[in-house]
Design a protein around this motif. Structure first.
Motif, short mmCIF file in Angstrom:
data_model
loop_
_atom_site.label_atom_id
_atom_site.label_comp_id
_atom_site.label_asym_id
_atom_site.label_seq_id
_atom_site.Cartn_x
_atom_site.Cartn_y
_atom_site.Cartn_z
N ARG A 322 0.86 -1.19 0.00
CA ARG A 322 0.00 0.00 0.00
C ARG A 322 0.89 1.23 0.00
O ARG A 322 1.95 1.25 0.65
CB ARG A 322 -0.93 0.02 1.23
N HIS A 323 0.46 2.25 -0.76
CA HIS A 323 1.23 3.49 -0.87
C HIS A 323 2.64 3.23 -1.39
O HIS A 323 3.59 3.93 -1.03
CB HIS A 323 1.29 4.22 0.47
N GLY A 324 2.75 2.22 -2.25
CA GLY A 324 4.03 1.91 -2.85
C GLY A 324 5.02 1.21 -1.94
O GLY A 324 6.18 1.04 -2.30
N ARG A 325 4.58 0.80 -0.76
CA ARG A 325 5.47 0.14 0.21
C ARG A 325 4.85 -1.19 0.66
O ARG A 325 3.64 -1.37 0.66
CB ARG A 325 5.70 1.03 1.43
N ARG A 326 5.75 -2.09 1.08
CA ARG A 326 5.28 -3.33 1.65
C ARG A 326 4.56 -3.06 2.98
O ARG A 326 5.02 -2.26 3.79
CB ARG A 326 6.43 -4.30 1.91
N VAL A 327 3.45 -3.76 3.19
CA VAL A 327 2.71 -3.63 4.45
C VAL A 327 3.47 -4.41 5.51
O VAL A 327 3.75 -5.60 5.36
CB VAL A 327 1.28 -4.17 4.30
N SER A 328 3.80 -3.73 6.61
CA SER A 328 4.53 -4.36 7.71
C SER A 328 3.68 -4.30 8.97
O SER A 328 3.16 -3.25 9.33
CB SER A 328 5.86 -3.65 7.95
N ASP A 329 3.55 -5.44 9.63
CA ASP A 329 2.78 -5.53 10.87
C ASP A 329 3.70 -6.17 11.92
O ASP A 329 4.02 -7.35 11.84
CB ASP A 329 1.52 -6.37 10.66
N TYR A 330 4.11 -5.37 12.91
CA TYR A 330 4.98 -5.86 13.98
C TYR A 330 6.21 -6.60 13.42
O TYR A 330 6.56 -7.71 13.85
CB TYR A 330 4.21 -6.78 14.92
N GLY A 331 6.86 -5.98 12.45
CA GLY A 331 8.10 -6.54 11.93
C GLY A 331 7.93 -7.69 10.97
O GLY A 331 8.88 -8.45 10.74
N ARG A 332 6.75 -7.80 10.36
CA ARG A 332 6.50 -8.90 9.44
C ARG A 332 5.78 -8.41 8.19
O ARG A 332 4.88 -7.59 8.27
CB ARG A 332 5.64 -9.98 10.12
N TYR A 333 6.17 -8.96 7.05
CA TYR A 333 5.47 -8.75 5.80
C TYR A 333 4.46 -9.88 5.59
O TYR A 333 4.64 -10.99 6.10
CB TYR A 333 6.43 -8.73 4.62
N HIS A 334 3.43 -9.59 4.82
CA HIS A 334 2.38 -10.58 4.55
C HIS A 334 2.46 -10.98 3.08
O HIS A 334 2.38 -10.15 2.19
CB HIS A 334 1.01 -9.97 4.84
N LEU A 335 2.63 -12.29 2.84
CA LEU A 335 2.68 -12.79 1.47
C LEU A 335 1.31 -12.68 0.80
O LEU A 335 0.27 -12.85 1.45
CB LEU A 335 3.13 -14.25 1.46
N ASP A 336 1.33 -12.42 -0.49
CA ASP A 336 0.11 -12.37 -1.30
C ASP A 336 0.09 -13.64 -2.15
O ASP A 336 0.89 -13.80 -3.08
CB ASP A 336 0.14 -11.13 -2.19
N PHE A 337 -0.83 -14.56 -1.86
CA PHE A 337 -0.82 -15.86 -2.54
C PHE A 337 -1.41 -15.80 -3.94
O PHE A 337 -1.48 -16.84 -4.62
CB PHE A 337 -1.54 -16.90 -1.67
N ARG A 338 -1.78 -14.62 -4.42
CA ARG A 338 -2.06 -14.47 -5.85
C ARG A 338 -0.75 -14.49 -6.63
O ARG A 338 -0.75 -14.74 -7.84
CB ARG A 338 -2.79 -13.16 -6.12
N SER A 339 0.35 -14.20 -5.96
CA SER A 339 1.66 -14.11 -6.61
C SER A 339 2.27 -15.49 -6.80
O SER A 339 2.41 -16.25 -5.83
CB SER A 339 2.61 -13.25 -5.76
N PRO A 340 2.69 -15.83 -8.02
CA PRO A 340 3.36 -17.11 -8.23
C PRO A 340 4.69 -17.19 -7.47
O PRO A 340 5.11 -18.28 -7.10
CB PRO A 340 3.58 -17.16 -9.75
N HIS A 341 5.31 -16.04 -7.20
CA HIS A 341 6.55 -16.05 -6.42
C HIS A 341 6.29 -16.53 -4.99
O HIS A 341 7.05 -17.34 -4.44
CB HIS A 341 7.16 -14.64 -6.39
N ALA A 342 5.21 -16.02 -4.38
CA ALA A 342 4.88 -16.43 -3.02
C ALA A 342 4.53 -17.91 -2.97
O ALA A 342 4.98 -18.64 -2.07
CB ALA A 342 3.71 -15.58 -2.50
N ARG A 343 3.75 -18.37 -3.92
CA ARG A 343 3.33 -19.77 -3.91
C ARG A 343 4.49 -20.70 -4.17
O ARG A 343 4.61 -21.76 -3.53
CB ARG A 343 2.20 -19.98 -4.91
N ARG A 344 5.38 -20.35 -5.09
CA ARG A 344 6.53 -21.20 -5.35
C ARG A 344 7.41 -21.31 -4.11
O ARG A 344 7.95 -22.39 -3.80
CB ARG A 344 7.34 -20.67 -6.54
N HIS A 345 7.56 -20.19 -3.40
CA HIS A 345 8.36 -20.21 -2.18
C HIS A 345 7.78 -21.20 -1.17
O HIS A 345 8.50 -22.05 -0.63
CB HIS A 345 8.41 -18.80 -1.57
N MET A 346 6.46 -21.14 -0.91
CA MET A 346 5.88 -22.02 0.08
C MET A 346 5.75 -23.45 -0.43
O MET A 346 5.80 -24.40 0.36
CB MET A 346 4.52 -21.48 0.53
#
Length: 632
Positions: A322-346
């Protein structure tokens, strides 16, 4: 616009979805899955004789059910004959972000009383935002509307065009003749059929049945709390093997090489290099298997710590933005499972842990939420969130197909994402992270209103230093659902370890019958603050979707189970038990009194033909008992 309805044979419930399309560009900000009038006239009910039942939910205090007159919820009478307009008064409830049960449970009921009684129950089957509301039309009809995300509450919108249609999240509505208990029984049958259907579609029908029979030990709750080492695990493994459990799950920390500073570095999911000695985690896994158990591991598939190497390896499009930056919550990023990069990683992670390390059980946790959504490849950030939620379900189905023998528990800071989008694809659900057994009793007692008995992972964390009654109290929570063991079982003497073994034995007897039973509540709607808590299982008269255990009907079989907790207050309680049924205590086992010598049987007397009074043996401490309901 199309309405898509589905029902399972023999179940009084219908799943609703709506598909909307347009040949010209058309912005859409809200689409309801179901909108229908409440059948008040069917039993001669009115708005004034109708009640709403709903549940609040928060971390460590899940399943807080309430009953309130519908008129007291804001659905007031404005006299539409004098004021001829559509009333604006309504009662509404919803969730935000991706904790679908982090504020309220995604289900509710209206009980309509008149000449007779009928109850309508609904559940919204989405692992993201949802909304429902009850209001009145100008001509006096009372209507229920339920949906997934919308623009006003969740910043969701979509523009329809030739290549873009919108299909809503499923909402199931069950209707029954009778009070709220009958509606819950009907919804239980739907949940069971829905899960069976989904598991069969994923090619793991028999494996799902096997998963329902497993007894699990997990080293986290009131025990290691995410700080595993070889020195701590080996005695626990050996003690768990003595109890005859099926799965030994190493919870959080097995990947930690930073002495507890793992929160913002997770994401690689590689075994710790300094916690498990020269043989490493593989050596602990071998020991677990050599003792006749399967290896379980804790995992958070959707997060990557800001300090993890994976955060640098994956592109921005793999994360919520959001706003051109990764969303960070308490020191963590959230993967977007629409992304083939995220799914291949997991996908690589799962393959390594299952085929390389031999894991056969996973506790999928979910402690980080991404807010309203993501702007990546999204017309609205709410659309981005909902797209991820659906993609994550798709990934789960791929995992189930690829590894049908693997059992997966659904967790989300306890039960903050306990919905039937997730639970139709999972084997069991953590019901809470509550560490206090007195509070946990209230959570466990009400869990059956929203979760199948065979999926209720209720912690039983007995300790050696506990008085007998306290140890019985905490173990009783898991016996009618899924006994999820924890505690320092390696520090127990023979009597206390015997008590835990008795709980496992009683639980296995329940598991044999569980799928032919539905929950019931002999003390009425569970009250989170009440001194007495109760829940039970009773045999269903119907067998749905081939769920028979293959045996002929036997009237001498156990007709159900009843668990009672007395936290405080009166030492006696009157329980509605049919005249042709008697109660036999099964836990603590009266045949093994040495295992809990100070937990003597409660006094039992029949007050009248349909009521049994139970009186505790020691009114100075909280206590609990589990009974089998046997034919007289």
């Amino acid at each position: 616009m199309e309405s898509l309805l589905r029902a399972f044979d023999g179940v009084g419930a219908v799943e609703w979805r709506v598909r909307v399309s347009s040949s010209r560009p058309l912005p859409v900000e809200s689409v309801s899955s179901v909108c229908l009038p409440l059948p008040l006239s069917s039993v001669g009910a009115t708005v004034d004789t109708t009640s709403l039942l709903y549940a609040d939910s928060t971390w460590a205090a899940e399943n807080q059910w309430h009953r309130i007159a519908l008129r007291e919820t804001g659905v007031v009478d404005i006299d539409t004959r004098t004021n001829p307009r559509i009333p604006g008064a309504r009662c509404s409830m919803g969730s935000h972000s991706s904790w679908s049960s982090g504020e309220h449970l995604p289900c509710g009921m209206v009980e309509m009383a008149g000449d007779g009684c009928a109850t309508l129950m609904w559940q919204i089957e989405n692992n993201g935002p949802w909304h429902w509301e009850i209001g009145q039309t100008q001509d006096g009809l009372v209507t229920l509307m339920a949906s997934g995300p919308n623009y006003d509450d969740h910043q969701w919108s979509r523009t329809l065009r030739d290549s873009v249609a919108v299909e809503t999240v499923p909402v199931t509505v069950a209707v029954s003749a009778g009070d709220w208990r009958s509606a819950v029984a009907e919804m239980t049958l739907h949940r069971r059929a829905l899960r069976d259907d989904t598991m069969t579609a994923c090619g793991r029908g028999p494996q799902a049945r096997h998963s329902d029979s497993l007894v699990i030990y997990n080293d986290y709750m009131n025990t290691l709390f995410g700080d595993p080492t070889a020195e701590k695990e080996i005695p626990l493994v050996d003690a768990a093997a003595q109890l005859g459990v099926d799965v030994f799950c190493i919870d959080a920390g097995w990947y930690d090489s930073a002495d507890g500073g793992w929160w913002d570095t997770v994401g690689e999911w590689l075994p710790s290099t300094n916690r498990f000695g020269a043989e490493g985690l593989a050596g602990i896994a071998d020991r677990i298997r050599s003792r006749g158990m399967s290896l379980g591991l804790w995992l958070e598939p959707e997060v990557v710590g800001v300090g993890s190497p994976v955060a640098e390896q994956l592109p921005d499009e793999a994360f919520f933005m959001r706003h051109g930056r990764r969303v960070s919550d308490y020191g963590r990023y959230h993967l977007d499972f629409r992304s083939p990069h995220a799914r291949r990683h997991m996908d690589k992670v799962m393959k390594r842990l299952i085929r390389g390390l031999g894991a056969r059980f996973f506790k999928f946790d979910y402690n980080t939420i991404p807010g309203a959504g993501t702007e990546v490849d999204s017309e609205s950030i709410g659309e981005g969130l909902q797209g991820h939620c659906l993609a994550y379900l798709d990934w789960l189905e791929d995992v189930r197909r690829a590894y049908p023998d693997v059992t997966i528990e659904n967790c989300g800071s306890g039960a903050m994402r306990a919905d039937y989008a997730m639970l139709s694809r999972m084997d069991l659900q953590s019901t809470s992270d509550q560490c206090n057994p007195a509070i946990y009793a209230a959570i466990a007692a009400a869990a059956g209103l929203s979760i199948l008995p065979e999926q209720q992972g209720n912690w039983g964390y007995a300790q050696q230093e506990m008085p007998d009654e306290t140890a019985v109290f905490t173990l009783a929570a898991g016996i009618p659902g899924r006994l999820y063991l924890s505690g320092f079982i390696d520090r127990m003497d023979d009597e206390r370890l015997g008590l835990v073994a008795d709980a496992v034995r009683a639980h296995r007897a329940v598991l044999v019958e569980q799928r032919s039973m539905v929950p019931f509540w002999p003390l009425g709607l569970p009250d989170f603050q009440a001194g007495w808590q109760a829940c039970g299982l009773q045999r269903s008269e119907r067998v749905i979707c081939g769920m028979s255990d293959g045996r002929r009907r036997n009237e001498n079989r156990v007709q159900g189970y009843l668990t009672l907790w007395r936290r405080e207050g009166s030492p006696s309680v009157d329980v509605a038990i049919p005249r042709d049924v008697w109660l036999k205590q099964v836990f603590p086992d009266p045949g093994r009194p040495r295992h809990a010598g100070n937990a003597r049987p409660w006094r039992m007397e029949r007050v009248d033909a349909d009521t049994i009074r139970l009186t505790v043996s020691d009114s100075t401490v909280p206590s609990a008992r589990v009974y089998a309901m046997c034919p007289r």
